[in-house]
Design a protein around this motif. Sequence first.
Motif, short mmCIF file in Angstrom:
data_model
loop_
_atom_site.label_atom_id
_atom_site.label_comp_id
_atom_site.label_asym_id
_atom_site.label_seq_id
_atom_site.Cartn_x
_atom_site.Cartn_y
_atom_site.Cartn_z
N SER A 1 0.82 -1.22 0.15
CA SER A 1 -0.11 -0.07 0.02
C SER A 1 0.75 1.31 -0.12
O SER A 1 0.42 2.32 -0.39
CB SER A 1 -0.93 -0.07 0.99
N THR A 2 2.11 1.23 0.38
CA THR A 2 2.94 2.30 0.45
C THR A 2 3.64 2.60 -0.74
O THR A 2 4.14 3.70 -1.26
CB THR A 2 4.18 2.08 1.32
N ARG B 1 3.84 4.07 -4.48
CA ARG B 1 2.74 5.07 -5.24
C ARG B 1 3.42 5.22 -6.65
O ARG B 1 4.64 5.16 -6.59
CB ARG B 1 2.74 6.30 -4.28
N PRO B 2 2.39 5.59 -7.41
CA PRO B 2 3.14 5.75 -8.84
C PRO B 2 3.93 7.26 -8.69
O PRO B 2 3.67 8.14 -8.23
CB PRO B 2 2.00 5.99 -9.82
N ASP C 1 5.36 10.62 -10.88
CA ASP C 1 4.99 11.48 -11.80
C ASP C 1 6.22 12.01 -12.66
O ASP C 1 5.91 12.91 -13.61
CB ASP C 1 4.04 12.45 -11.52
N LYS D 1 2.54 -3.15 -10.22
CA LYS D 1 2.74 -1.58 -9.98
C LYS D 1 4.11 -1.24 -10.49
O LYS D 1 5.06 -0.68 -10.02
CB LYS D 1 2.74 -1.14 -8.56
N THR E 1 -3.07 13.28 -10.22
CA THR E 1 -3.10 12.15 -9.42
C THR E 1 -2.79 10.78 -10.05
O THR E 1 -3.43 10.35 -10.70
CB THR E 1 -4.23 12.00 -8.48
N GLU F 1 -1.75 6.99 -11.56
CA GLU F 1 -2.01 6.08 -11.33
C GLU F 1 -1.30 4.78 -12.06
O GLU F 1 -0.64 4.90 -13.01
CB GLU F 1 -3.72 5.70 -11.74
#
Length: 337
Positions: A81-82, A84-85, A87, A190, A245, A247
Amino acid sequence: MRRIARISLAIILSLAVAILTAWAGLAMWYRLPVAELGRALAGVLFILFGLATIIALFSRFRIRALVLFAAAFAVVLVWWSTIRPFDHADWAPDVARQVTGTRDGNLLTLTDVRDFEWRSATDFTERWTTRTYDLSTVQTVDLFMSYWSGTKIAHVIISFGFAGGDYLAWSIEVRRQGGGKFSPMADLFKSNPLVIIAADERDVLGVRSNVRGEDVQIYRLKASPEAARALLLEYVLDANALSTTPEFYNSITTNCTTTIVKMMRAVGDVVPLDWRLIVNGYLPEYAYARGALDVSLPMSVLREAAHIDGRAQKSGLSPDFSRLIRVGVPSPTPNAQ
């Protein structure tokens, strides 16, 4: 009977543990931020732990083993859960920018519309443009299927037609880094963010038909101008959200097909679950069964007419590309260009 029930329950739990173990092992292999040897070791150790748990399920230690496995898997989920994509990265040139849009009445202004000039897969001229479209002139929606690996899996592109013969194609893709490659397995874990590309057809379609040699097919959808505009605006909303945001792309849950389905549902269209939404090479048959194509003709006739490769090669990626690839393609919409 109690013994049979215990064995049956142990078998069911073993299948669940095996699935969760395989997922966790692959997640560690693909995403642990350590060297390859460390990732392999962590994955193997968790798989061995899972196998030990399965063996214990058939012994008097079943409860203790299940509790330990649940605790270990919970730790994996917390770590997962930690993730993150990101950017910002050294993106490949063709996915370097995320399109965004603003609306002022009927005028839609899009920033970073792609208009590459392709000479080969490695030789191209980069162009990113800002364009304004009149939403009141949206007339058609076309479905493009680009078959890159056999007949079962394809990349899906939706293109909107405007009065006067202009077209704007939208492609939902993996935002890979420079030198990176698309991997359906890795992108279950991911590995890469999602990117929404808006582009000229002779760019985003031409690179597939004329440069990569993919089998690109066109299917003209039975959609009213109102439905077409609504779907176009859903693309813009999703693109704007993605710009702020990020994804992850996921080969099953968040890809070029599933995201389109989500958009169609958002504009009020009913899209029942179907295996062809996963094995998306058969998406045209699904659309035909739903009455979204010209059902006055057999599906075999639509398939035969759908191949654009010959016409695309003949066009040579000319400014007349969009008109030429539609020559002879059946259309259920009387106002199609």
